[in-house]
Each structure stands twice: as structure tokens, then as C-alpha cells.
Design a protein around this motif. Structure first.
Motif, mmCIF file in Angstrom:
data_model
loop_
_atom_site.group_PDB
_atom_site.id
_atom_site.type_symbol
_atom_site.label_atom_id
_atom_site.label_comp_id
_atom_site.label_asym_id
_atom_site.label_seq_id
_atom_site.Cartn_x
_atom_site.Cartn_y
_atom_site.Cartn_z
ATOM 1 N N GLU A 129 29.939 35.317 34.881
ATOM 2 C CA GLU A 129 30.197 33.904 35.191
ATOM 3 C C GLU A 129 31.687 33.665 35.405
ATOM 4 N N GLY A 130 32.511 34.281 34.568
ATOM 5 C CA GLY A 130 33.950 34.113 34.723
ATOM 6 C C GLY A 130 34.453 34.700 36.024
ATOM 7 N N TRP A 134 36.682 33.575 41.580
ATOM 8 C CA TRP A 134 36.743 33.703 43.027
ATOM 9 C C TRP A 134 36.349 32.411 43.738
ATOM 10 N N ARG A 135 35.589 31.561 43.059
ATOM 11 C CA ARG A 135 35.351 30.227 43.640
ATOM 12 C C ARG A 135 36.660 29.448 43.703
ATOM 13 N N ARG A 136 37.447 29.527 42.638
ATOM 14 C CA ARG A 136 38.735 28.839 42.617
ATOM 15 C C ARG A 136 39.669 29.410 43.681
ATOM 16 N N PRO A 143 38.990 36.348 49.245
ATOM 17 C CA PRO A 143 38.369 35.741 48.059
ATOM 18 C C PRO A 143 36.892 35.434 48.266
ATOM 19 N N ARG A 144 36.473 35.088 49.480
ATOM 20 C CA ARG A 144 35.061 34.835 49.751
ATOM 21 C C ARG A 144 34.254 36.129 49.698
ATOM 22 N N ALA A 168 30.703 39.179 43.471
ATOM 23 C CA ALA A 168 30.452 38.646 42.128
ATOM 24 C C ALA A 168 29.089 37.968 42.051
ATOM 25 N N LEU A 169 28.715 37.229 43.098
ATOM 26 C CA LEU A 169 27.410 36.560 43.111
ATOM 27 C C LEU A 169 26.278 37.574 43.161
ATOM 28 N N GLU A 170 26.467 38.630 43.936
ATOM 29 C CA GLU A 170 25.432 39.674 43.968
ATOM 30 C C GLU A 170 25.284 40.337 42.613
#
Length: 529
Positions: A397-398, A403-405, A416-417, A423-425
Motif C-alpha cells: 500500500e505504501g 507512486w501515486r503522489r 512514475p506511472r 506496484a498495482l500489479e
């Protein structure tokens, strides 16, 4: 008529014989010229070797010999050979003994579990002016044997006159066979020694046994006629230029790092350096420290220890007496715990020595990489380093939040995207990861890694034709990514486009890619009616 034909034939034979005679004479002359050039070149190379031997005017041939790789080396199996030298204060006698390897060291026993330290250096490491058991490597062995019995093995590989050029070459050709865990590098004095015209330095040495003599002769002729390319740093004035010295340090650092060997330079100032004066050569201790900072090598400095005893321990401007070498050994032994704190965790440590000291917290490192990303959002390095730290935290989650930030803060950057997609995968959110990859491609359409990750995500979603297009785009950008050919062909097979898969297989093999046998069998099987 018959006599005329015979005369013509006789004249032809005579002409052929004469031509052959001329050819043989020319070939013989060329062979003699070549032999002469070869002999002259080898004699010239040997003359150069003799001129570069350490202090030939002292007639120390009793204990040193010619070496084609190193120019000179210690003779092997010497037994108490007497030597002496008129130091500034007095004539100092000593005896030299060497082992079968030509090292001023007892016979080397099998390493076993001991931590082996190989000491490379010049006459200071060799122990100029003192007995075998009074050299600083011998004193270091004795000191460590008291502090940690049975854990260390210290080998003296010092040779008078050596520069770091010799140290690097010895380590690569012979020293590595001794299986060192640590290499102590004690150079910096001979390296800066002045050289007389025409200015041949250590790096100019060529092994005459590995070079044709005529090539060496021509090279020297070109040098003598000043036909060679002019040195960018002007006429050579020292055995090694500061740049060559630094390059040799870096060469040793890379050689050792590739083998998880600790390379530790020792900054050993001469007496003039300690007094802030110059004698006849530049000072290189500062460069040793700088090279340590550049490569991450821990550096041991002897400045403070020697400066406190300048009145008592110097035999001349560079060599020490037995008490001085004992001081060097104790100073190095005292510095070893800090050295081990600075070494990477992958390097071997003797029992009882501390692990790597983490001088910077993870949070501080993350802040440093965030600042780097903010200052230069186009550089890949801070993104990769920060993501590695996030992965080590084992906080999915962190990692996603980070990377969303970053994506929000850098709306035009694809990196970053891309990392957000990874990270989402990892969190199992494949739909959101696919969206992140698509957004990354829009920002950086020329990044093959982003294109490939998009292809993998599309395959997982079952969008096989789109996945094939993504893999093909990645290959156009980076043809060297041959491993993607199999993914492209598999995606085409999954899409039911066997003819295209067959065509891409032929193209992939032409490009040198390896296609798994099961994938090739699938194409053959599904091609059948």
C-alpha cells in the motif's frame, strides 16, 4: 628448326632460373632484414627493461630479477641475503629471505578458514632497511594474531620500486591465485617519481615476450622521430601521471569488486607531505582519498599516526625504521573494524568483525531520491533506487501511495506511472495497473520497458492482439530485447493469428532470437487443418 626450338627453350629455362634466383635473393634479404629488426627490437626492449629496473646502480641483482610482465620482481627462495643502504642517518644493513613465490614472506600455508589480507606496495611494504619479521605486514600478522588468534593470514607482496601499475598487474596475474579476502594498497611515492627524457613511464612498458621485436623497434623509432601522436597532457614527467594513478586505482577497485574482494588503499604520506612541503614529486595521498570516495573503497590514512612521530621513525624522506613499521601495523589493525563497517554486506568478514554500518536511515535515503526526482524528473536512477527501497519495506500500500503522489507531482513523466503500474500489479489490482501503463505510454511512447509491461498486462487481460502490438512496438524501439519475440509470437497464437505467428517466428530466428520448442510445436500443430 629443331636447334632453334632447343635454343629458345634453353633461353626460357635460363630466364626462369634467373628470375627464381632474384626472387630467392629478395626473399633471403627480406628474411635477413626481418631477423635483424626482430633481434634489434628484442635487444632494445631488454635495454629498456634494464634501464627501468629499480636502482640498478646499487647492483641489487642478488635479490631481484627481470620479469616480462612486471619489469622486475624478487627472486624466489632467497635465504638471508645481506643488503645495506646508506640512509640519511646511517648505513643500515638487513637480510632478505623469500619464499618459492618470490615474496618476502614465509611459505604460504593453505588458507583454510582464515581471512587473508594481501599487502601490495613498494619498498615501504617490502620493508626496506629492516628484517623480514620487522616489516609492517609481518607486524600486522603478529598484532592480529594476538587480537584474534587464528583468524587472519597476512601476506607481504611488496617489492621495492613498484608503483600501483605493478600492483594492478601483479594482482591480476599472480595475486588473485592467493585467494585474498582483502587487498591493502600502499602506493603513491614511486608513482610520482620523475623520469628522464624521453619520458618512458610504467604504462609505456610492453612485455617483449608477447610483442614482436620488429614492432617494438618501429615503435621506438617513431618515438625517437617524434612521429607518434602527441600526448594530450604534454611531455611525461613522472612514472605515472595523476590520471594514470587514479585509473590504476579504479582498475583494481573494479577487479576486486567483481570478486567480492575488499580493496583498501592506504594513504601513506612521506615526510615532506607531513610537513606540508614538496620535494621532487607531486603528492598523491589526496588522490588516494578522493579515489576512495569515488569508488566506495574504504581508505586507511596513516597521516596522524606518522605525524606524531616524525622525529623518531624516519630513516629518510619515505622509509621507516622497525619502530615506524610497527606503528604502521598497529594503526592499520586499529582501522580494520571501521573498514569492515564500510564494506558491502556481501564481502566476507572474519569472525568478530562488525557488519556494515548503516550511516543513513531508509527514510533519509528516500527523501534524497525524492529530492533528486524533483530536481531532475527525467532521470531514471532516483525512481529505480526509491522503488528498490519501497520493495524492501514490504508495504504494498505504501508503494502504491508513493507512486501515486509522484505521478501527480510529475504529470508529464512516464516513469512514475510505470512504477505505479508495477506496484498495482504486485498488489493484485490488474485493471488499475493496465490504466497506469497506458498513461505511462502516452507520456513516454519511446520507452521499450513501458511498452513491454503494457504488453504483459494486456495478455493477462486477454487482449492478445493489443498485447502483440505492444511487444512489437517495444522491439522496434529496442531490437536488442530478443526475449520479447517469444512473448510477441505467443500473443499472436493466443489471438488465433497462426500465419502471423509463423511469419514472426521466421523473422525472430533471423534476428538471432531463441523461440521455445513448445511454442514452435504449437504453431506447427495449430497450422494443420
Amino acid at each position: 628448326m629443331r636447334s632453334t626450338d632447343q635454343g629458345q627453350r634453353g633461353g626460357l629455362v635460363t630466364g626462369v632460373k634467373q628470375t627464381l634466383g632474384v626472387v630467392v635473393a629478395v626473399l633471403l634479404a627480406l628474411a635477413l632484414i626481418g631477423l635483424g629488426m626482430e633481434t634489434a627490437g628484442r635487444m632494445l626492449a631488454r635495454q629498456t627493461e634494464q634501464s627501468m629496473l629499480v636502482s640498478p646502480h646499487l647492483n641489487w641483482s642478488e635479490w631481484h630479477r627481470y620479469d616480462p610482465d612486471l619489469m622486475w620482481a624478487l627472486k624466489s627462495n632467497l635465504d638471508g641475503v645481506a643488503q645495506q643502504y646508506p640512509f640519511a642517518k646511517r648505513m643500515e644493513p638487513w637480510r632478505v629471505s623469500t619464499n618459492s613465490l618470490g615474496l618476502r614472506h614465509p611459505p604460504i600455508a593453505p588458507k583454510g578458514d582464515r581471512y587473508r589480507i594481501l599487502c601490495l606496495g613498494d619498498s615501504r611494504t617490502y620493508g626496506f632497511g629492516v628484517e623480514n619479521d620487522e616489516t609492517w605486514p609481518a607486524r600486522l600478522q603478529a598484532t592480529l594474531a594476538v587480537r584474534a588468534p587464528g583468524r587472519y593470514d597476512v601476506i607481504n607482496a611488496g617489492v621495492p620500486g613498484y608503483s600501483i601499475f605493478h600492483g594492478a598487474r601483479y594482482l591480476e596475474t599472480s595475486g588473485i591465485a592467493l585467494e585474498p579476502d582483502m587487498v591493502l594498497l600502499c602506493f603513491g611515492y614511486n608513482d610520482a617519481s620523475p623520469v628522464p627524457p624521453p619520458g618512458f613511464g610504467d604504462w609505456d612498458w610492453e612485455n617483449p615476450q608477447r610483442r614482436a621485436g620488429w614492432r617494438y623497434l618501429l615503435k621506438r623509432v617513431f618515438q625517437g622521430l617524434d612521429l607518434e601522436t602527441e600526448r594530450p597532457d604534454g611531455v611525461r614527467e613522472t612514472r605515472l601521471t595523476p590520471g594514470e594513478f587514479a585509473d590504476s586505482l579504479l582498475r583494481i577497485a573494479r577487479f576486486c569488486a567483481a570478486r567480492d574482494i575488499a580493496a583498501v588503499p592506504v594513504a601513506w604520506p612521506s615526510l615532506p607531505e607531513l610537513l606540508g612541503e614538496h620535494l621532487d614529486r607531486p603528492h598523491l595521498c589526496g588522490m588516494i582519498v578522493a579515489a576512495g570516495d569515488l569508488t566506495g573503497m574504504p581508505v586507511i590514512s596513516l597521516h596522524d599516526a606518522l605525524a606524531a612521530h616524525v622525529r623518531e621513525i624516519f630513516l629518510d624522506d619515505v622509509h621507516l625504521d622497525a619502530a615506524g613499521y610497527r606503528l604502521v601495523a598497529e594503526s592499520i589493525a586499529d582501522a580494520l573494524p571501521q573498514v569492515f563497517r564500510e564494506l558491502p554486506d556481501t564481502y566476507r568478514r572474519p569472525e568478530g568483525m562488525p557488519p556494515r554500518l548503516q550511516t543513513e536511515t531508509v527514510a533519509a535515503k528516500m527523501d534524497r531520491y525524492r529530492l533528486w526526482m524533483e530536481a531532475d524528473p527525467s532521470c531514471y536512477k532516483p525512481y529505480a533506487e526509491l522503488d528498490a527501497l519501497l520493495l524492501a519495506q514490504n508495504d504494498p500500500e505504501g508503494r502504491v501511495a508513493e507512486w501515486r503522489r509522484a505521478a501527480a507531482a510529475c504529470p508529464d513523466e512516464g516513469r512514475p506511472r510505470f512504477l505505479l503500474g508495477l506496484a498495482l500489479e504486485a498488489r493484485g489490482d490488474h485493471d488499475a495497473a493496465l490504466d497506469a501503463y497506458r498513461a505511462a505510454v502516452e507520456c513516454e511512447p519511446g520507452d521499450p520497458a513501458i511498452r513491454a509491461s503494457l504488453g504483459f498486462a494486456l495478455r493477462r487481460k486477454g487482449e492478445h492482439r493489443a498485447a502483440a502490438a505492444a511487444f512489437e512496438a517495444a522491439l522496434r524501439i529496442n531490437p536488442g530485447a530478443r526475449h520479447l519475440w517469444a512473448d510477441l509470437i505467443a500473443a499472436l497464437c493466443d489471438a488465433g493469428d497462426i500465419p502471423a505467428a509463423r511469419q514472426k517466428t521466421i523473422q525472430a530466428q533471423r534476428e538471432g532470437a531463441t523461440i521455445p520448442r513448445e511454442l514452435r510445436d504449437r504453431i506447427v500443430r495449430e497450422s494443420q487443418p
